[in-house]
Each structure stands twice: as C-alpha cells, then as structure tokens.
Scaffold this active site. Structure first.
Site, PDB file in Angstrom:
ATOM      1  N   SER A  14      18.830  63.880   1.885  1.00 16.42           N
ATOM      2  CA  SER A  14      19.662  62.272   1.568  1.00 16.42           C
ATOM      3  C   SER A  14      19.508  61.371   2.681  1.00 16.42           C
ATOM      4  CB  SER A  14      20.972  62.551   1.383  1.00 16.42           C
ATOM      5  OG  SER A  14      21.244  61.293   0.808  1.00 16.42           O
ATOM      6  N   ARG A  56      11.656  13.109  -5.295  1.00 20.70           N
ATOM      7  CA  ARG A  56      12.920  13.950  -5.509  1.00 20.70           C
ATOM      8  C   ARG A  56      11.533  15.467  -5.684  1.00 20.70           C
ATOM      9  NH1 ARG A  56      16.421  13.328 -10.466  1.00 20.70           N
ATOM     10  NH2 ARG A  56      16.439  15.452 -10.980  1.00 20.70           N
ATOM     11  N   GLU A  75      18.554  61.183   9.422  1.00 15.61           N
ATOM     12  CA  GLU A  75      18.514  60.008   9.574  1.00 15.61           C
ATOM     13  C   GLU A  75      17.931  59.875  11.278  1.00 15.61           C
ATOM     14  OE1 GLU A  75      23.511  60.531  10.348  1.00 15.61           O
ATOM     15  OE2 GLU A  75      22.413  62.023   9.476  1.00 15.61           O
ATOM     16  N   ARG A 118      16.289  22.769 -16.316  1.00 16.13           N
ATOM     17  CA  ARG A 118      16.478  24.128 -15.669  1.00 16.13           C
ATOM     18  C   ARG A 118      16.794  24.847 -15.908  1.00 16.13           C
ATOM     19  NH1 ARG A 118      18.507  20.661 -10.044  1.00 16.13           N
ATOM     20  NH2 ARG A 118      21.245  21.619 -10.695  1.00 16.13           N
ATOM     21  N   ARG A 126      29.577  66.024   3.387  1.00 20.11           N
ATOM     22  CA  ARG A 126      28.350  65.897   5.016  1.00 20.11           C
ATOM     23  C   ARG A 126      29.969  67.356   5.610  1.00 20.11           C
ATOM     24  NH1 ARG A 126      27.152  60.403   7.142  1.00 20.11           N
ATOM     25  NH2 ARG A 126      30.049  61.098   7.896  1.00 20.11           N
ATOM     26  N   GLY A 131      20.698  20.405  -5.188  1.00 21.16           N
ATOM     27  CA  GLY A 131      21.378  19.856  -4.154  1.00 21.16           C
ATOM     28  C   GLY A 131      20.714  19.731  -2.549  1.00 21.16           C
ATOM     29  N   TYR A 158      17.353  59.324  -6.256  1.00 25.39           N
ATOM     30  CA  TYR A 158      19.602  58.519  -6.106  1.00 25.39           C
ATOM     31  C   TYR A 158      19.597  57.887  -5.331  1.00 25.39           C
ATOM     32  CZ  TYR A 158      21.393  62.159  -3.588  1.00 25.39           C
ATOM     33  OH  TYR A 158      21.687  62.946  -2.513  1.00 25.39           O
ATOM     34  N   HIS A 180      28.545  19.323  -7.503  1.00 27.25           N
ATOM     35  CA  HIS A 180      28.247  19.932  -6.427  1.00 27.25           C
ATOM     36  C   HIS A 180      29.007  21.131  -6.100  1.00 27.25           C
ATOM     37  CE1 HIS A 180      27.211  21.742  -2.027  1.00 27.25           C
ATOM     38  NE2 HIS A 180      25.725  21.222  -2.498  1.00 27.25           N
ATOM     39  N   GLY A 225      20.084  59.049   5.342  1.00 32.92           N
ATOM     40  CA  GLY A 225      21.128  58.137   6.083  1.00 32.92           C
ATOM     41  C   GLY A 225      20.613  56.667   6.541  1.00 32.92           C
ATOM     42  N   THR A 226      19.958  55.567   6.296  1.00 32.00           N
ATOM     43  CA  THR A 226      19.810  54.761   6.216  1.00 32.00           C
ATOM     44  C   THR A 226      20.238  53.424   7.184  1.00 32.00           C
ATOM     45  OG1 THR A 226      20.463  53.486   4.436  1.00 32.00           O
ATOM     46  CG2 THR A 226      17.974  54.524   4.316  1.00 32.00           C
ATOM     47  N   ASN A 227      21.476  54.056   7.359  1.00 32.03           N
ATOM     48  CA  ASN A 227      22.330  53.404   8.465  1.00 32.03           C
ATOM     49  C   ASN A 227      21.921  53.550   9.719  1.00 32.03           C
ATOM     50  OD1 ASN A 227      23.888  52.066   5.994  1.00 32.03           O
ATOM     51  ND2 ASN A 227      25.989  53.713   7.178  1.00 32.03           N
ATOM     52  N   ASP A 228      21.894  54.926  10.263  1.00 36.11           N
ATOM     53  CA  ASP A 228      21.524  55.660  11.583  1.00 36.11           C
ATOM     54  C   ASP A 228      20.298  55.797  11.696  1.00 36.11           C
ATOM     55  OD1 ASP A 228      24.213  55.779  12.295  1.00 36.11           O
ATOM     56  OD2 ASP A 228      23.568  57.820  12.107  1.00 36.11           O
ATOM     57  N   ARG A 257      32.144  61.883   3.540  1.00 31.74           N
ATOM     58  CA  ARG A 257      32.351  62.099   4.699  1.00 31.74           C
ATOM     59  C   ARG A 257      33.541  62.910   5.463  1.00 31.74           C
ATOM     60  NH1 ARG A 257      30.781  55.600   4.465  1.00 31.74           N
ATOM     61  NH2 ARG A 257      32.228  56.306   2.466  1.00 31.74           N
ATOM     62  N   CYS A 309      22.222  57.680   0.626  1.00 29.67           N
ATOM     63  CA  CYS A 309      23.559  57.608   1.198  1.00 29.67           C
ATOM     64  C   CYS A 309      24.000  55.998   2.545  1.00 29.67           C
ATOM     65  CB  CYS A 309      24.322  58.926   1.494  1.00 29.67           C
ATOM     66  SG  CYS A 309      24.045  59.462   2.560  1.00 29.67           S
ATOM     67  N   MET A 352      17.531  19.538  -0.672  1.00 28.56           N
ATOM     68  CA  MET A 352      16.181  19.011  -0.309  1.00 28.56           C
ATOM     69  C   MET A 352      16.993  17.833  -1.335  1.00 28.56           C
ATOM     70  SD  MET A 352      13.503  21.892  -0.843  1.00 28.56           S
ATOM     71  CE  MET A 352      13.373  22.258  -2.354  1.00 28.56           C
ATOM     72  N   LYS A 391      10.899  21.983 -11.362  1.00 30.43           N
ATOM     73  CA  LYS A 391      11.044  20.847 -11.402  1.00 30.43           C
ATOM     74  C   LYS A 391       9.916  19.989 -12.146  1.00 30.43           C
ATOM     75  CE  LYS A 391      14.734  18.351  -9.053  1.00 30.43           C
ATOM     76  NZ  LYS A 391      15.395  17.932  -8.561  1.00 30.43           N
TER      77      LYS A 391
END
Length: 865
Positions: free
Chosen positions: A755, A92, A736, A330, A609, A101, A842, A446, A757-760, A553, A822, A103, A22
């Site tokens: 590949s 402000r 993994e 803005r 897999r 909105g 990828y 708002h 396996g970023t969850n595990d 899977r 993946c 702050m 601002k």
C-alpha cells in the site's frame, strides 16, 4: 502558414481546441441555420504565437482578419467604420474549456464621435446610440487602457444623483450624451475603429493572464498553455427599444436538473446587464407574455440545441426590434445535484449512454449529496430572502471583500462573503467562502454561475437586504443591521438568510445518485476502500460504498482521553515490567476497537497499520502539562522531563518511527498483533467473518519485514496452537520511502500486499515537509515552479514513476500481490486516474470521499476504453 482566422461558416463544434468553445459553437450554430450575427474567430494558436513573440501580434494577422471583416460586412449589409451605415462588433474571449467571466469582452466596438451620430441617424434612436457609446468607452477603457470601471461608475452615479434619476431606463439621449462627455474626460479612446479592433484583440489575448483567469484555471486544473481565441461578432442590441431585450436561458434548470426551460430576461437591456446583476431580471417565461412569437422561436431553438449537443445548454440571446438572435451556446454550468439528475434523466430519455452519463459528472459534484443542509425543523431567525442560486447550508462570519474572506478563512474561521454583486475579481474570495450572498443579480448572474460551478452555497438577488461594502454593513428592510464578524446562515435551497448558526442535517442521497453510483460500480476496475479507525467511520464508509478499510491508523485509537495516559505511561516506562503492564491495559482498548471494525466490515478486508508515529507525539510539551502528567501517573517530574527530552527529535518524520519501533520495542508490536488476533477470534464468535491485513509501516529494507513478520507469526502461533482459528491474515507493507520503491523487487517475496503511503512518499521524494510546505507552496504555484500542490494531487512525473517502478519490478518477482494507495491522494480524481493507469487494485480515502472515488474510478475505466 497555418490559417489564423475562421469565419463562422468555416468551423464546427469539433474545432474547440483551435477556435475555443465559444467560437466552435458559434460556427456550429451558423451551420445549423440558427440566427447568429455573423463574424470570425482568431485562433487559440494565434494567442500562443502572440505570447511567444513577447506580446506581439503576428505580422500578417491584421491583413488576414481584414479579409474576413470584408466578408462579414457583406453578410451584415453594413460597413465597419462607415458613419453612414455603421457596423459595430463585440470582441470576446473563448478558451477551449469554458471559463465564464474570467477573461475580457468589449462591446459596441467601432464607435467614435462621428460614427455615433451616424448610428443615431441610421436607427432614428439617439438615446440608444449614446447609451451604446458610453458602454463602449467604459469597456474599452477598462479592458484596453486599464482604467478602473469604478471611475466611470462614480461619474454615472454622481450624474444620476444630481439629476434625480435612479434607473438607467430613466436616462434620455441628452443624459447619455452628457455621460459620454464625462467618460471622455476620464479616458482617451482612439477614434480609428481599426486601431480599436487591433488593441481589443491584443487585450483579449492578454486577459488570459489576468489574476482571476489564473485563479480559475488553478481551481479547475486547466492547462495554462491552451490560450484563448478571439471572437469578433457583429453587434445586435437588446437596449435598442422597448421591443428589444437580452437574456440567458438554460435548457434545464441548472440548480435542480429539472427538465424545464429556465432562464432570465431583461427588456430594453444589453446582455451585460443580465449577467452583471445590475438589474434583477424577469423569468424567461415573462417573454411568452410580452413577445409570444419570440418565446416560441426561442423555445424551439433551445430544444434543437439540447438535442444536437446531447447536453444541457446555456444560451445567450438578444431580441432587437422583435427579431431573435442567438449569441452563444455552451454546456451549462450546473450544481452537483443537477449534474447527476440531468445525466441520469438523459440516459432514461435515450439521449446518452450510461458510460457517457458517468463522464458528464464531475466527481467533486458528488459532494452536493454529502454536504450538510439546513435542518428544516430548526428554529429560523429569517432576516432576508433572495434567490436560491446554489443549494446547501452554510454558516460563517460576515465579510465584505474577497481579500477579507481570504484573511478570515486563513485564520481558521468560516466566512460568508457579502457583495452588492460579485465580479470576476471576487473569485479568490468566493473560492474560500462557505457561502456567498449578493443584493443584486439573478439566477444566472456571475455570483450564481460561479458559485454553482464551485459547489458553494449562494443566494443572489437578495433585494430585501441593502449591502454597503464601504461601511461594512448590510441592512434589512426592518432596519436590522449586520456588521463584519456577525454570524449568519444561508439556506441556498430556499434563499433564506438567517441570523446565527442554524442546525444542519446530513445530506441524503437521491435515487438518481444511487443509480449513478450503481453504474460507476458496474464499469470501474479499481476497488475503493476507506481510511477509518472508529466503528462510526467504518459504518459510514460501508454505507457510502467502501469495500473494506485500506488504512486503520492504530495510533489514533490511543489519543482518547481514557487511554492517552496509559499510552504515555507505556512510553515513559523505565523497565520492561512497567512497559508490559501498561501494554496489557492498552491491548484491551486496541482489541475492542479492532473488533468493532471487523464487525462493521464483516467479510471485507481491514488493513491495520502497526504503530507508526514517533513516540514523542503522544507526550506533552509544556512544563505545566508535563507536571500534570507526572502527578497523574506517579512519576517524578524530572524523570518525565528527561525522557521527553531524550525522545525529542530534530527531524521526527525521518526519525524513530514506523517499523523502527517494532525493531527496538517488539513488545509494542506483540501487543498490537495479539489485539488483532483476539479481536478476529471474537468477531468469528459473534458470527462475523474478519479479514485482517497487517501492514508494516515505513520499511526501507527486506530484513525489517522479515523481523516484524517473525514477531507476527510467532504471536499467531502462540495464540492459536491451543485453539486453532478459522481465518487467515495477510502481511503487507506500506511503501513510503523512495528506497522501498526502488527495492520493491526484494520486498516482494516476503509480503502479500503493498500500500503506497503517498503522503510520506511525496515529502521524501520532494524533500518537502508536508507540515511546513504551506509556507512556500502557494508561491511555487504562483511562480509556476510546480503545476499543482503535490500533496493534493499525486505528482505523476516523479512520485508516480517510483510507484510504477515498484509495481512492475515486484510483480515480475511475485504474482498475486495486491497494490493500493492509502494517502490523501486516494480521494483525488486525478490521482485515481493515475492509480487506474498504473495497475493498482484499490484506492483508500476518507469515508466521505468514497462516492467521489467510486465515480472517479469508473471515469478512469470508461475513459481508457
């Protein structure tokens, strides 16, 4: 000592990190010669100093801003604190990244009992003076003294009721003087204008840490350490007279992106009346009839600002006694559809480049083309109509508070949040709501601005509905009553409110959307694949631009009703003959499903897999279900129960799963490999070109890969020695475990792709169970123990470091390995940026995230250039 205070003629738009968005834009507009009320900015670094000192202003700050204040007085021809010629200020916030909105703001600062009389004499408008005073008292009490605005609203409502007045414009000078007296009985506001200013500056700094600001930063991944600037600006007054007013305008339509000057205006009203939704405003075009000269000036200045900033602008303006002032500009918040149309149109207009257009679109805005819309052919029971503030279709249970929205959503239900008007305190409810419906407010209120920014369907200004949040009812003009828990549907495109769950249509892409995706494909390096196990998902993924399947899977293929009992019978088998018999039947299903994937992905890679989850996940848990299964497969209940008990694990995610199943039960792996090879052969026969990639899950040791690879190659040899097949397959692994990343150099010679396996990998790196982490991660986030949920956005410091190490060390051993991701992170834009930087080939994500991933991958590439 670093400069802490900048006059509006000392900065520029390039100083947003120091002066906030601002403040930087006020400086820029001043340098352009636009009619901006003069003022000064206290820097964001001063805000950080304030917090580092334990919420204490720097010693010399007041001296610095008093010097600036003197110069503002000279420019404005009035004096702060002088009853004879009073100058008032707005105070402000203004963060480097727009947080509309979130702050605090105080207007009309500098008034007291003596100065308000001086203002009345100076202006000859006693009504205006006392209206301004009551607004100041309420704002100061709310922001600085932490006295709820509801007390003041109740006092005003009680007074109006007692005096038979309904609108503010009916209130006269004596009425506002009486209201000031009532307000002063609620709050003790200091008389000294300079003390007011000091307290206001501190309050704006503190508002950086209000709950709503914290939630907004969490939602938009804004750094908590940025801090806010404070903008102290001379006041101008839209509530001065009938030839005064306030408005908000956009250089293009923020809902559709159409190149059409768009906005709203309220005559004889202050700016907060427009954005607060207290009165339903007029379209900005009405200004052309009421004040044609002002409209022409405003139209010319909005065009200049868009051309100067090369982006759609959101402009706040005030008219005081027939003179136009610009209070802010803005980059305007916009819907997903609008963001893409504006970006593409601006390229066509020669205003920006294709690369800039890609960087202008938030990847999540693509979802606007993917969300369902209300089916235009469906029967509609329309009960109310309002303004179409944020498009899309949404159905849910009616709730009346933000807290209730969170609770009902947490119980697994879709919700529609109903409010007379929303305030920043409602953001946590808007965040989880499928839709938002307000009785008051316009297209720039708002509710409208925040909902558009979040991609939430919203209808505002629905004055054909009377919403009573205390009674938890909403009553239509015809007397029909909606109550808590009733199901309604919102059409945010038409503004229609309907009873019941109305049929919806899958969103259709626009020509602009396809153009933007084409640019994304032109500039991105990362390929984008999809996670899919069904032909339907595969076809949808390819339609949305997937370049193959990065994760199939196979276990998901066994949960269908016609095959789950075969899977269970195989698991419960007590002899090899029994197991092989059931595996032979399962192979038919596996073959058919994989064949359909090969057909859908003709010519593109399909990463399959091998069986990954613990076997007990396929088995029933309750005694009744076990008994029913026993009868269906013809095995005694006690034997079934015994095997179920034996397979139950204390920590299954670290237990008997992944490639460990191949080691102990190689016949399962053989069945899957035969299904893959035979499906590939049949795909070739059908005229397709299959590209199978077989992925070994959850490895920790190169000898596991060698063992499973031996099984795969032997099966392939046995099946092709009589009938050679003209296709090749790849063998790779899913990384993994931390040990796999640390030993990737030993795995490299044995595989062709990795590949992640970023969850595990995330849960094993953190020691967090992703199934249970929801119990404590919210608290971790609230306490700033972690910056973001590591299961939503990849932890680059630890998990990312392991991935980078694996890539570097394996690549040094063997060139040509393909690297992918993946896990769920494959569709997260921040994680995609990391994947690009780390050198992956990828990402793979759910089908409907594919367009988002394509744009995020392009942004990662363009941003790196």
């Amino acid at each position: 000592m670093a400069k802490r205070v900048y006059l509006f003629n000392e900065g520029s738009k390039d100083d947003r990190d120091l002066l906030g968005g601002k403040g930087a834009n006020l400086c820029e507009m001043t340098s352009l010669g636009l009619p901006v009320p003069f003022g000064f900015v206290i820097t964001t670094s001063t805000c950080r100093e304030y917090f580092q000192a334990g919420n204490k202003l720097p010693t010399l700050l007041e001296q610095e801003y008093r010097v600036a204040l003197d110069l503002v007085e000279k420019a404005m021809g009035a004096r702060f604190g002088d009853p004879g010629n009073p100058l008032l200020f707005s105070v402000r916030s203004g963060a480097p990244i727009s947080m509309p909105g979130m702050m605090n703001t105080i207007l009309n600062l500098g008034l007291n009992d003596e100065i308000v009389d001086g203002l009345a004499k100076k202006t000859g408008n006693e009504r205006f003076a006392y209206d301004s005073y009551r607004r100041f008292i309420q704002m100061f009490a709310d922001v600085v003294l932490d006295i709820s605005s509801k007390q003041f609203e109740k006092a005003l409502a009680d007074y109006k009721r007692a005096n038979r007045k309904t609108e503010d414009i009916e209130m006269q000078a004596d009425d506002w003087r009486s209201i000031v007296g009532l307000y002063q009985s609620i709050a003790n506001v200091p008389d000294d204008p300079f003390l007011q200013l000091k307290l206001a500056v501190e309050a704006v700094f503190r508002s950086w840490h209000t709950p709503r600001a914290i939630v907004y930063r969490e939602m938009n991944n804004i750094d908590d350490n940025l801090g806010t600037a404070v903008n102290v600006q001379a006041m101008v007054f839209g509530n001065f007279s009938n030839n005064s007013g306030s408005g908000v305008a956009f250089t293009r339509n923020p809902a559709t992106g159409e190149r059409l000057f768009f906005g709203e205006y309220l005559p004889n009203a202050a700016g907060e009346d427009v954005v607060a939704g207290i009165r339903t405003p007029l379209p900005v075009s009405a200004l052309a009839e009421q004040m044609p000269d002002i409209y022409e000036q405003l139209f010319a200045k909005q065009a200049l600002l868009e051309e100067h900033y090369r982006d759609m602008q959101d402009i706040e303006f005030t008219v005081q006694e027939g003179k136009l002032y610009l209070l802010q500009t803005r980059s305007g918040k916009r819907t997903g559809r609008a963001s893409i149309k504006i970006a593409v149109d601006m390229v066509k207009e020669g205003m920006i480049s294709e690369r800039e257009a890609l960087m202008r679109v938030a990847p999540d805005h693509v979802e606007a083309f993917l969300h369902p819309m209300v089916d235009p052919s469906a029967k509609r029971d329309i009960i109310a109509t309002g303004l179409p503030a944020s498009p899309g279709g949404a159905t849910g249970q009616v709730v009346f508070t933000a807290e209730e929205a969170e609770a009902v959503h947490g119980a697994g239900h879709s919700v529609i949040l109903l409010r007379r008007e929303t305030t920043p305190e409602d953001i946590h409810g808007m965040r989880v709501a499928a839709g938002v419906l307000t009785e008051l407010g316009g297209m720039t209120s708002h509710a409208a601005v925040v909902a558009r920014g979040m991609g939430v369907c919203a209808i505002t200004g629905c004055n054909t509905l009377s919403i009573d949040c205390a009674a938890e009812t909403a009553t239509t003009e015809d007397g029909e009553v909606l109550r808590r828990g009733d199901v309604i549907t919102l059409d945010g495109t038409s503004g229609e409110v309907m009873r019941g769950d109305i049929a919806k249509q899958e969103a259709s892409a626009s020509e602009d959307f396809q153009i933007l995706l084409g640019w994304a494909d032109k500039y991105r390096r990362l390929r984008v694949r999809a996670n899919a196990e069904t032909a339907e998902d595969a076809r949808k993924a390819r339609e949305l631009g997937a370049e193959g399947i990065g994760l199939c899977r196979t276990e998901h293929m066994f949960f269908a009703e016609d095959r789950i009992d075969l899977m269970r019978a195989m698991i419960l088998a007590e002899t090899e003959t029994e197991r092989l018999s059931n595996l032979a039947k399962l192979q038919v299903f596996q073959h058919d499903d994989i064949l359909e994937l090969f057909k859908a992905m003709d010519g593109l890679p399909v990463t399959i897999r091998l069986l990954d989850p613990p076997l007990h996940e396929f088995l029933p848990n309750t005694s009744a279900d076990i008994a029913a299964l026993s009868e269906r497969i013809g095995k005694p209940v006690k034997r079934v129960q015994a095997i179920v008990n034996r397979l139950t694990e204390v920590n299954p995610m670290l237990g008997f799963r992944g490639c460990r199943l191949s080691v102990v039960y190689p016949e399962i792996t053989k069945m899957q490999v035969r299904a893959i090879i035979s499906a590939a052969a049949d795909a070739i026969e059908a005229g397709c070109r299959p590209v199978p990639e077989i992925m070994i899950p959850l490895v920790v040791n190169v000898r596991e890969i060698r063992l499973v690879t031996g099984i795969i190659e032997k099966c392939f040899y046995e099946m092709t020695r009589q009938n050679p097949l003209s296709f090749r397959y790849k063998i790779g692994t899913m990384i993994e475990t931390p040990r796999a990343t640390l030993g990737a150099n030993r795995l490299a010679p044995e595989i062709e792709f990795m590949s992640f396996g970023t969850n595990d990998l995330t849960q094993m790196t953190y020691g967090f169970s992703r199934d249970d982490a929801g119990r404590f991660i919210p608290k971790y986030l609230k306490e700033k123990i972690i910056d973001m949920d590591p299961f939503v956005s990849l932890d680059q410091r630890a998990v990312g470091r392991l991935m980078s190490l694996a890539i570097q060390e394996s690549r040094s051993i063997k060139k040509g390995i393909k690297y992918g991701i993946c896990g769920e992170h494959g569709g997260d834009p921040r994680s995609i940026q990391f994947c690009h930087d780390a050198g992956l080939d990828y990402v793979s994500c759910s089908p409907f995230r594919v367009p988002i991933a394509r744009i995020a991958a392009a942004q990662a590439s363009v941003g790196a250039d």
